[in-house]
Write a protein that holds these residues in place. Sequence first.
Motif, PDB file in Angstrom:
ATOM      1  N   GLY A 186       0.749  -1.228  -0.034  1.00 52.36           N
ATOM      2  CA  GLY A 186      -0.050  -0.141   0.164  1.00 52.36           C
ATOM      3  C   GLY A 186       0.873   1.334  -0.115  1.00 52.36           C
ATOM      4  N   ALA A 187       0.344   2.447   0.346  1.00 48.40           N
ATOM      5  CA  ALA A 187       0.787   3.576   0.299  1.00 48.40           C
ATOM      6  C   ALA A 187       0.196   4.517   1.306  1.00 48.40           C
ATOM      7  N   THR A 188       1.048   5.465   1.769  1.00 48.42           N
ATOM      8  CA  THR A 188       0.397   6.618   2.773  1.00 48.42           C
ATOM      9  C   THR A 188       1.514   7.895   2.612  1.00 48.42           C
ATOM     10  N   ARG A 189       1.058   9.062   3.178  1.00 48.40           N
ATOM     11  CA  ARG A 189       1.970   9.991   3.151  1.00 48.40           C
ATOM     12  C   ARG A 189       1.478  11.115   4.174  1.00 48.40           C
ATOM     13  N   PHE A 190       2.539  12.042   4.361  1.00 48.90           N
ATOM     14  CA  PHE A 190       2.463  13.187   4.998  1.00 48.90           C
ATOM     15  C   PHE A 190       1.914  14.350   3.705  1.00 48.90           C
ATOM     16  N   CYS A 191       1.145  15.189   4.266  1.00 51.91           N
ATOM     17  CA  CYS A 191       0.506  16.044   3.350  1.00 51.91           C
ATOM     18  C   CYS A 191       0.076  17.354   4.260  1.00 51.91           C
ATOM     19  N   GLU A 192      -0.360  18.281   3.583  1.00 55.33           N
ATOM     20  CA  GLU A 192      -0.711  19.746   4.309  1.00 55.33           C
ATOM     21  C   GLU A 192       0.314  20.117   5.124  1.00 55.33           C
ATOM     22  N   LEU A 193       1.569  20.166   4.950  1.00 56.66           N
ATOM     23  CA  LEU A 193       2.671  20.602   5.554  1.00 56.66           C
ATOM     24  C   LEU A 193       2.385  22.084   6.046  1.00 56.66           C
ATOM     25  N   ASP A 194       2.751  22.470   6.948  1.00 59.70           N
ATOM     26  CA  ASP A 194       2.497  23.782   7.487  1.00 59.70           C
ATOM     27  C   ASP A 194       3.500  24.418   8.314  1.00 59.70           C
ATOM     28  N   TYR A 195       4.110  25.496   8.079  1.00 58.80           N
ATOM     29  CA  TYR A 195       5.103  26.146   8.673  1.00 58.80           C
ATOM     30  C   TYR A 195       4.890  27.291   9.220  1.00 58.80           C
ATOM     31  N   TRP A 196       5.006  27.516  10.505  1.00 61.59           N
ATOM     32  CA  TRP A 196       4.573  28.898  11.321  1.00 61.59           C
ATOM     33  C   TRP A 196       5.681  29.646  11.565  1.00 61.59           C
ATOM     34  N   GLN A 197       6.743  29.402  11.250  1.00 58.68           N
ATOM     35  CA  GLN A 197       8.016  30.357  11.546  1.00 58.68           C
ATOM     36  C   GLN A 197       7.818  31.716  10.811  1.00 58.68           C
TER      37      GLN A 197
END
Length: 227
Positions: A79-90
Motif C-alpha cells: 500500500g501507500a501513505t503520506r504526510f501532506c498539508e505541511l504547514d510552517y509557522w516560523q
Amino acid sequence: MPVPVFLHGRSVRLEPLAEHHVEALAVAAGEDRGDYSFIPVPSGVVAAERYVADALAAQAAGLALPFATVRVADGLVVGATRFCELDYWQGPVIWPPAPRGPLGDPLTAVPDAAEIGGTWLSAGAQGTGINTEAKLLMLRHAFETWGVRRVSIRADARNTRSRAAIERLGAVLDGVHRAHTRGLDGAVRGTAFYSILDDEWPQVRARLEQRVAADSVADGERPLVSA
C-alpha cells in the motif's frame, strides 16, 4: 521541506515512494478493490505510474512526503501513505492565517503541523496490524523528530470504518465540514477532521505501542483509509 526518510517497524517498513514501486503498487491495489469506495487507489500499471508521478510532484513542491508501505515478513509492497498539508509557522505572524512554506533552506526545514492522508492497504494486509504500526511510526516521526504541534487526519464523513479506525488511534474529532467537497461517487460529501496534539502524543503513543507489542488488532478493525 522535510527530506525523505525510511521508517522501520517490526511488521512494516515505510519507504520513500519512488518510480520503482509502480508495478508492486499496481499488484497490491489489484488484489481486491472492494474497500476502495472513498479514496482514489490506482487500478493498473498506467494509473500507478500517474499516481507515483503526482505524489513525487507534490513532494518536489514541498506539499507532501509520500511512502510505499512494505510488509517486513516478505518484502512486498502492500500500500501507500503520506504526510501532506505541511504547514510552517516560523517568521512574522500573517493575517489572515494561511498555510505557507518554510523560511530559509527548504531542505533543512521541518513543519509545525502536518496531516497523514492518502492511506490505503492491499486486501491481504488489511486487519493484520500493519496499519497500526505504520501510524505509530509516522506519528512518532512527526512529533519526536519534527516536533510538530499537531497531526491531522481526515476522512469522508460517510466512511464509518475509517472514522472508527482513526478514533482507535486516539485522535480527537475536531468537527465535520458539511458539504465540503465531492466524493469519488460524485456525491457532495462531508469531511470529518481529526487531530492529535503534541501534549496528547505521550498517551496516544503508549496506547499504540501496547497494541503493536501485543501484535493484535481490535476486533473488526479495517485499514485506515483517509482522504
